[in-house]
Write a protein that holds these residues in place. Structure first.
Motif, PDB file in Angstrom:
ATOM      1  N   LEU A 156       0.825  -1.209   0.000  1.00 50.67           N
ATOM      2  CA  LEU A 156       0.000   0.000   0.000  1.00 50.67           C
ATOM      3  C   LEU A 156       0.858   1.257   0.000  1.00 50.67           C
ATOM      4  CD1 LEU A 156      -2.799  -1.006   2.551  1.00 50.67           C
ATOM      5  CD2 LEU A 156      -3.048  -0.720   0.080  1.00 50.67           C
ATOM      6  N   LEU A 157       1.923   1.254   0.805  1.00 51.47           N
ATOM      7  CA  LEU A 157       2.782   2.434   0.880  1.00 51.47           C
ATOM      8  C   LEU A 157       3.451   2.739  -0.454  1.00 51.47           C
ATOM      9  CD1 LEU A 157       4.516   1.935   4.347  1.00 51.47           C
ATOM     10  CD2 LEU A 157       3.000   3.819   3.717  1.00 51.47           C
ATOM     11  N   LEU A 158       3.856   1.674  -1.169  1.00 52.22           N
ATOM     12  CA  LEU A 158       4.629   1.872  -2.399  1.00 52.22           C
ATOM     13  C   LEU A 158       3.756   1.922  -3.645  1.00 52.22           C
ATOM     14  CD1 LEU A 158       7.668  -0.482  -1.691  1.00 52.22           C
ATOM     15  CD2 LEU A 158       7.372   1.937  -1.132  1.00 52.22           C
ATOM     16  N   SER A 159       2.442   1.839  -3.475  1.00 53.58           N
ATOM     17  CA  SER A 159       1.553   1.839  -4.642  1.00 53.58           C
ATOM     18  C   SER A 159       1.559   3.202  -5.321  1.00 53.58           C
ATOM     19  CB  SER A 159       0.130   1.466  -4.228  1.00 53.58           C
ATOM     20  OG  SER A 159      -0.388   2.397  -3.295  1.00 53.58           O
ATOM     21  N   ASP A 160       1.417   3.179  -6.617  1.00 50.20           N
ATOM     22  CA  ASP A 160       1.386   4.394  -7.434  1.00 50.20           C
ATOM     23  C   ASP A 160       0.270   4.251  -8.477  1.00 50.20           C
ATOM     24  OD1 ASP A 160       1.997   6.837  -8.506  1.00 50.20           O
ATOM     25  OD2 ASP A 160       3.767   6.150  -9.619  1.00 50.20           O
ATOM     26  N   PRO A 161      -0.807   5.044  -8.356  1.00 49.35           N
ATOM     27  CA  PRO A 161      -1.017   6.179  -7.441  1.00 49.35           C
ATOM     28  C   PRO A 161      -1.164   5.727  -5.999  1.00 49.35           C
ATOM     29  CG  PRO A 161      -3.024   5.666  -8.638  1.00 49.35           C
ATOM     30  CD  PRO A 161      -1.950   4.816  -9.269  1.00 49.35           C
ATOM     31  N   PRO A 162      -0.966   6.670  -5.057  1.00 46.53           N
ATOM     32  CA  PRO A 162      -0.999   6.309  -3.634  1.00 46.53           C
ATOM     33  C   PRO A 162      -2.352   5.751  -3.206  1.00 46.53           C
ATOM     34  CG  PRO A 162      -0.052   8.501  -3.959  1.00 46.53           C
ATOM     35  CD  PRO A 162      -0.642   8.091  -5.272  1.00 46.53           C
ATOM     36  N   ALA A 163      -2.322   4.830  -2.253  1.00 44.04           N
ATOM     37  CA  ALA A 163      -3.546   4.289  -1.673  1.00 44.04           C
ATOM     38  C   ALA A 163      -4.191   5.351  -0.789  1.00 44.04           C
ATOM     39  CB  ALA A 163      -3.227   3.042  -0.862  1.00 44.04           C
ATOM     40  N   PRO A 164      -5.489   5.281  -0.575  1.00 41.37           N
ATOM     41  CA  PRO A 164      -6.167   6.251   0.314  1.00 41.37           C
ATOM     42  C   PRO A 164      -5.521   6.262   1.697  1.00 41.37           C
ATOM     43  CG  PRO A 164      -7.781   4.965  -0.897  1.00 41.37           C
ATOM     44  CD  PRO A 164      -6.450   4.336  -1.179  1.00 41.37           C
ATOM     45  N   PRO A 165      -5.286   7.434   2.267  1.00 39.34           N
ATOM     46  CA  PRO A 165      -4.611   7.520   3.580  1.00 39.34           C
ATOM     47  C   PRO A 165      -5.299   6.708   4.668  1.00 39.34           C
ATOM     48  CG  PRO A 165      -4.752   9.681   2.566  1.00 39.34           C
ATOM     49  CD  PRO A 165      -5.564   8.768   1.707  1.00 39.34           C
ATOM     50  N   GLU A 166      -6.652   6.684   4.664  1.00 44.00           N
ATOM     51  CA  GLU A 166      -7.341   5.950   5.727  1.00 44.00           C
ATOM     52  C   GLU A 166      -7.104   4.448   5.610  1.00 44.00           C
ATOM     53  OE1 GLU A 166     -10.283   6.806   2.374  1.00 44.00           O
ATOM     54  OE2 GLU A 166      -8.708   7.863   3.483  1.00 44.00           O
ATOM     55  N   VAL A 167      -6.945   3.955   4.376  1.00 41.11           N
ATOM     56  CA  VAL A 167      -6.647   2.534   4.174  1.00 41.11           C
ATOM     57  C   VAL A 167      -5.253   2.208   4.694  1.00 41.11           C
ATOM     58  CG1 VAL A 167      -6.350   0.710   2.451  1.00 41.11           C
ATOM     59  CG2 VAL A 167      -8.211   2.358   2.212  1.00 41.11           C
ATOM     60  N   VAL A 168      -4.314   3.093   4.420  1.00 43.17           N
ATOM     61  CA  VAL A 168      -2.939   2.886   4.884  1.00 43.17           C
ATOM     62  C   VAL A 168      -2.884   2.918   6.405  1.00 43.17           C
ATOM     63  CG1 VAL A 168      -0.588   3.810   4.864  1.00 43.17           C
ATOM     64  CG2 VAL A 168      -1.956   3.833   2.775  1.00 43.17           C
ATOM     65  N   ARG A 169      -3.598   3.879   7.021  1.00 37.37           N
ATOM     66  CA  ARG A 169      -3.602   3.965   8.486  1.00 37.37           C
ATOM     67  C   ARG A 169      -4.202   2.712   9.125  1.00 37.37           C
ATOM     68  NH1 ARG A 169      -4.971   9.463   7.458  1.00 37.37           N
ATOM     69  NH2 ARG A 169      -7.183   8.955   7.671  1.00 37.37           N
ATOM     70  N   GLU A 170      -5.277   2.213   8.531  1.00 28.67           N
ATOM     71  CA  GLU A 170      -5.904   1.008   9.068  1.00 28.67           C
ATOM     72  C   GLU A 170      -4.965  -0.191   8.980  1.00 28.67           C
ATOM     73  OE1 GLU A 170      -9.748  -1.921   8.163  1.00 28.67           O
ATOM     74  OE2 GLU A 170      -9.546  -0.011   7.113  1.00 28.67           O
ATOM     75  N   ALA A 205      13.958  11.168   2.010  1.00 28.88           N
ATOM     76  CA  ALA A 205      12.975  11.046   3.079  1.00 28.88           C
ATOM     77  C   ALA A 205      11.720  11.817   2.688  1.00 28.88           C
ATOM     78  CB  ALA A 205      13.544  11.581   4.382  1.00 28.88           C
ATOM     79  N   VAL A 206      10.576  11.176   2.822  1.00 30.24           N
ATOM     80  CA  VAL A 206       9.307  11.758   2.388  1.00 30.24           C
ATOM     81  C   VAL A 206       8.219  11.393   3.400  1.00 30.24           C
ATOM     82  CG1 VAL A 206       9.897  11.668  -0.072  1.00 30.24           C
ATOM     83  CG2 VAL A 206       8.773   9.702   1.006  1.00 30.24           C
ATOM     84  N   PRO A 207       7.070  12.100   3.353  1.00 34.66           N
ATOM     85  CA  PRO A 207       5.927  11.658   4.154  1.00 34.66           C
ATOM     86  C   PRO A 207       5.439  10.302   3.661  1.00 34.66           C
ATOM     87  CG  PRO A 207       5.655  13.938   3.404  1.00 34.66           C
ATOM     88  CD  PRO A 207       6.811  13.371   2.655  1.00 34.66           C
ATOM     89  N   PRO A 208       4.761   9.520   4.495  1.00 35.07           N
ATOM     90  CA  PRO A 208       4.310   8.185   4.080  1.00 35.07           C
ATOM     91  C   PRO A 208       3.502   8.175   2.788  1.00 35.07           C
ATOM     92  CG  PRO A 208       4.044   8.425   6.439  1.00 35.07           C
ATOM     93  CD  PRO A 208       4.463   9.772   5.920  1.00 35.07           C
ATOM     94  N   GLY A 209       2.732   9.218   2.552  1.00 38.11           N
ATOM     95  CA  GLY A 209       1.925   9.266   1.336  1.00 38.11           C
ATOM     96  C   GLY A 209       2.730   9.422   0.067  1.00 38.11           C
ATOM     97  N   GLU A 210       4.040   9.717   0.191  1.00 45.63           N
ATOM     98  CA  GLU A 210       4.893   9.908  -0.982  1.00 45.63           C
ATOM     99  C   GLU A 210       5.982   8.840  -1.059  1.00 45.63           C
ATOM    100  OE1 GLU A 210       6.354  13.912  -1.112  1.00 45.63           O
ATOM    101  OE2 GLU A 210       4.457  14.731  -0.376  1.00 45.63           O
ATOM    102  N   ALA A 211       5.738   7.692  -0.421  1.00 48.78           N
ATOM    103  CA  ALA A 211       6.753   6.627  -0.405  1.00 48.78           C
ATOM    104  C   ALA A 211       7.103   6.150  -1.803  1.00 48.78           C
ATOM    105  CB  ALA A 211       6.253   5.457   0.444  1.00 48.78           C
ATOM    106  N   ALA A 212       6.132   6.151  -2.717  1.00 47.15           N
ATOM    107  CA  ALA A 212       6.410   5.715  -4.091  1.00 47.15           C
ATOM    108  C   ALA A 212       7.446   6.612  -4.755  1.00 47.15           C
ATOM    109  CB  ALA A 212       5.118   5.696  -4.898  1.00 47.15           C
TER     110      ALA A 212
END
Length: 449
Positions: free
Chosen positions: A186-200, A275-282
């Motif tokens: 989920l973190l490395l997916s492009d486009p990014p996964a929804p933040p709430e899905v990643v948090r869960e 180093a990036v925020p989790p939403g930009e891991a890709a």
């Protein structure tokens, strides 16, 4: 006066008479006086466990009491039965204590608590049986044999519980790794996964999302089967990216984080994205992939030699040398790892990465703007190009450039004088310095530097 028992020599009767199933040596008729006393003994054993092992004292948990009582009853009945018939099946009682151990692991308790409870129950049972055997006038030899059978039986049940506990831990570890693998995807997916899905998924995997993270891609090693390094700390997420080991490191800019990781990655070559925020891991992954292409492989002649921050073998004078023997800069570029590895930092290779994106255009412009270097010949041109690049990095401070190049400052000044004569423009013009540095990188790379 106490007499010590010392008949423990190899081959002595005290050792040779030990068996794995001592209940087989107890006369079967002894089970007759034991069985009627089990109901009275059951409550005492359960009460003793709850009193002496506080972790199991759960007031108001009637279901838990019933489970404990059932397990004790099953064990005591089976113990008496194997004395009456040593060939009695163990399958049922083994499963009961396997399940007990499994449940302890699922509930997050230590195996030590269960083992303590089993020892307490066994001691209470033995105390009551010993008193009754003495009351019935049983000979001391039989009482001793019953004690040995009791201890061996306890070991067998403890083994069943330990197996169940281990199985539950293995299953939990496998499920945890699956959840962590899903989080990595989920973190490395492009486009990014929804933040709430990643948090869960982060909560399910037990891996708290950091404020910033970075992605590391490693070059597979021959014979590794695609597996990454062993012994990685649990703070790292691990997986594969296009068949290459891939790691996610939280808070990579924290004090000593990369230095600590360097010891774990000893002998591996890899690259770390910004180093990036989790939403930009890709994005970090993308630049780690590209930076890995810049990570050099140690030449055969340099195997076993120290590796510099940029992956080049270090000369006897301490300066990195290129494959053709020309000095190169050791500033930035990567972090040295033990036993020949190197971890390249993408952000410290910005010129090279940018040039790779526009390599064809950069090569064309470099051929035109740096034509005088070609005219100087391969060896002299490369020497002058490396000198000019280092001078630009050091603000045309001859002493600083000379230190990196391992030459005398006067040599640098002499080469600069040559360069000024060769070019039809001011090579020290600050307005063209960035362009010239990029073009020099391209030219040096194309000419084997």
């Amino acid at each position: 006066m106490t007499t010590a028992y010392d008949d423990t020599r190899p081959g002595s009767p005290a050792i040779e008479s030990l068996t794995d199933e001592p209940w087989r040596d107890v006369p079967a008729e002894e089970a007759r006086w034991m069985r009627p006393r089990l109901p009275d003994l059951l409550g005492v054993m359960v009460e003793g466990v709850l009193r002496h092992v506080p972790e199991y004292d759960r007031p108001g948990h009637a279901a838990y009491w019933r489970v404990a009582e059932a397990a004790v009853a099953q064990a005591m009945e089976h113990f008496v039965q194997v004395i009456a018939d040593p060939d009695t099946s163990w399958a049922e009682v083994y499963q009961v204590f396997f399940d007990v151990g499994y449940g302890e692991a699922v509930e997050g308790r230590s195996l030590e608590h269960l083992q303590n409870a089993m020892r307490v129950a066994s001691r209470i049972a033995w105390r009551h049986l010993a008193v009754e055997a003495e009351r019935l006038g049983r000979p001391p030899a039989l009482v001793s044999l019953l004690a040995e059978a009791n201890f061996a039986y306890l070991d067998a049940l403890a083994s069943a519980a330990a197996h169940g506990y281990a199985r539950a831990r293995e299953k939990a570890a496998g499920e945890r790794e699956q959840r962590r693998g899903r989080l990595l995807t989920l973190l490395l997916s492009d486009p990014p996964a929804p933040p709430e899905v990643v948090r869960e998924q982060s909560a399910r995997a037990g891996w708290p999302l950091p404020r910033r993270l970075a992605v590391i891609v490693l070059r597979p090693r021959p014979g590794s089967g695609g597996e990454g390094p062993a012994g990685l700390p649990p703070s790292l997420l691990t997986g594969l990216d296009r068949g290459r080991p891939c790691l996610v490191i939280p808070d990579p800019d924290g004090p000593g984080r990369l230095d600590e990781l360097g010891a774990t990655l000893a002998g591996w070559t890899g690259a770390i994205g910004p180093a990036v925020p989790p939403g930009e891991a890709a994005t970090s992954l993308t630049w780690a992939r590209r930076a890995l292409d810049l990570a050099p492989a140690a030449p055969a002649s340099a195997r076993g030699a120290p590796i510099s921050a940029r992956g080049a073998p270090i000369s006897a004078r301490g300066a990195p040398i290129s494959a053709r023997g020309a000095p190169i800069s050791a500033r930035g570029g990567g972090r040295r790892a033990r036993r020949g590895g190197v971890l390249v930092r993408a952000e410290e290779h910005l010129p090279g990465l940018l040039l790779r994106e526009g390599a064809s255009l950069a090569a064309l412009v470099a051929a035109r703007r740096l034509a005088p270097l070609d005219e100087a010949g391969p060896r002299q041109g490369l020497r002058l190009a490396v000198t000019l690049l280092e001078c630009m990095k050091h603000g045309f401070n001859a002493t600083g450039a000379a230190e990196v190049l391992c030459v005398h400052p006067q040599t640098v000044r002499y080469r600069l004088a040559q360069l000024h004569q060769m070019f039809g423009f001011d090579i020290e013009d600050p307005g063209i310095r960035l362009e010239m540095m990029l073009l020099l990188h391209t030219w040096i790379q194309r000419n084997g530097g």
